[in-house]
Design an enzyme around this catalytic site. Structure first.
Site, PDB file in Angstrom:
ATOM      1  N   ARG A  49     -43.318 -10.273  21.729  1.00 54.49           N
ATOM      2  CA  ARG A  49     -43.067 -10.751  23.084  1.00 54.49           C
ATOM      3  C   ARG A  49     -43.755 -12.091  23.284  1.00 54.49           C
ATOM      4  NH1 ARG A  49     -45.105  -5.314  26.258  1.00 54.49           N
ATOM      5  NH2 ARG A  49     -43.777  -3.808  25.175  1.00 54.49           N
ATOM      6  N   ASP A  51     -44.844 -14.782  26.225  1.00 48.50           N
ATOM      7  CA  ASP A  51     -45.066 -14.744  27.664  1.00 48.50           C
ATOM      8  C   ASP A  51     -44.211 -15.781  28.378  1.00 48.50           C
ATOM      9  OD1 ASP A  51     -46.962 -12.730  27.427  1.00 48.50           O
ATOM     10  OD2 ASP A  51     -48.634 -14.125  27.233  1.00 48.50           O
ATOM     11  N   TYR A 109     -48.110 -19.580  15.119  1.00 53.65           N
ATOM     12  CA  TYR A 109     -47.967 -20.314  16.384  1.00 53.65           C
ATOM     13  C   TYR A 109     -48.529 -21.717  16.224  1.00 53.65           C
ATOM     14  CZ  TYR A 109     -46.905 -16.130  19.210  1.00 53.65           C
ATOM     15  OH  TYR A 109     -46.316 -15.014  19.753  1.00 53.65           O
ATOM     16  N   ARG A 194     -53.551 -18.756  23.480  1.00 49.56           N
ATOM     17  CA  ARG A 194     -53.900 -19.665  24.580  1.00 49.56           C
ATOM     18  C   ARG A 194     -55.383 -19.573  24.931  1.00 49.56           C
ATOM     19  NH1 ARG A 194     -49.724 -17.688  28.807  1.00 49.56           N
ATOM     20  NH2 ARG A 194     -50.879 -19.092  30.201  1.00 49.56           N
TER      21      ARG A 194
END
Length: 247
Positions: A49, A51, A109, A194
């Site tokens: 998932r 965000d 990422y 993050r």
């Protein structure tokens, strides 16, 4: 028969990957397009998932159909049906028992930080006005590879069976006015990347020492870590699987 869909999307307008009530998601758009293409409901399962506001250059999802399909033809049709913010990179058949989420062995990422005010990159990066110590941030990033429990970087209210992640790569590089952080692991917690970036930036601004950074990890306390940086600078760039899943 099971197929993988390799897709990319600009997450700016979506409330994340997963279908949810009263919010537009990438999964919802993909399932709507598949329903038109096959004239029946097709469920898709994603590798993970993302965000709200997070982008993907590669996310893998699987779906099942009874008969063999023409993958290039379906790719063309889906790209015609989907909004401009979502693109199908490829569709290919995999072993019937392959699972897009559970069989993924690594996810990568990238996070983009800009140190110069630039209207052409602002929508996809986090602007830091002050000078950042890149070498110090890389020194801190290496510490991530020596730990496994990352509860300190996890969203507080999340239901997971473990906070352990095996981070195998974490590095900052400079590309002109952009600082690019690449991180690769077997799995990630909600909001983890993050929060890591936000904490590393505090190191780069000399607000936290290397020792402080490691103490944050050891504390397992989210309130000790830095703030979560904006979703707009985060991209899921790669999902990896064993070669044995392919047909």
């Amino acid at each position: 028969m099971r197929y993988f869909i390799d897709l990319a999307y600009d997450g700016s307008l979506f409330h994340g990957w997963q279908i949810q009530p009263n919010a537009i998601s990438v999964q919802e758009n993909l399932e709507k397009a598949l329903r038109v293409a096959f004239q029946k409901k097709i469920n898709v399962v994603g590798a993970g998932r993302t965000d709200a506001g997070v982008h993907a250059k590669q996310l893998i999802a699987h779906f099942d159909v009874e008969a063999k399909i023409n993958a290039p033809q379906l790719k063309f049709k889906l790209n015609t049906l989907l909004p401009k913010e979502i693109a199908i990179n490829a569709i290919y058949q995999v072993q019937d028992e392959t699972h897009a989420r559970f069989d993924a062995v690594a996810r990568e990422y990238k996070y983009y930080v800009t140190t110069q005010k630039n209207p052409f990159v602002e929508a996809y990066s986090y602007y830091v006005k002050k000078e950042i110590d890149l070498d110090l941030m890389n020194e801190a990033a290496k510490i991530l590879l020596t730990h496994r429990d990352f509860k300190c970087f996890s969203k507080s209210k999340t239901d997971v069976y473990t906070y352990n992640c095996d981070i195998v790569f974490a590095e900052w590089i400079k590309q002109e006015d952009l600082l690019v952080f690449t991180i690769k692991a077997d799995r990630f917690l909600r909001n983890m990347v993050r929060a890591i970036v936000g904490t590393l930036i505090e190191v780069g601004l000399h607000k936290l020492s290397i020792e402080d950074f490691e103490n944050v990890i050891v504390s397992r306390n989210r309130s000790n870590a830095g703030k979560s940086v904006d979703a707009k600078g985060l991209f899921l760039t790669k999902v990896e699987y064993p070669k044995t899943v392919l047909i």
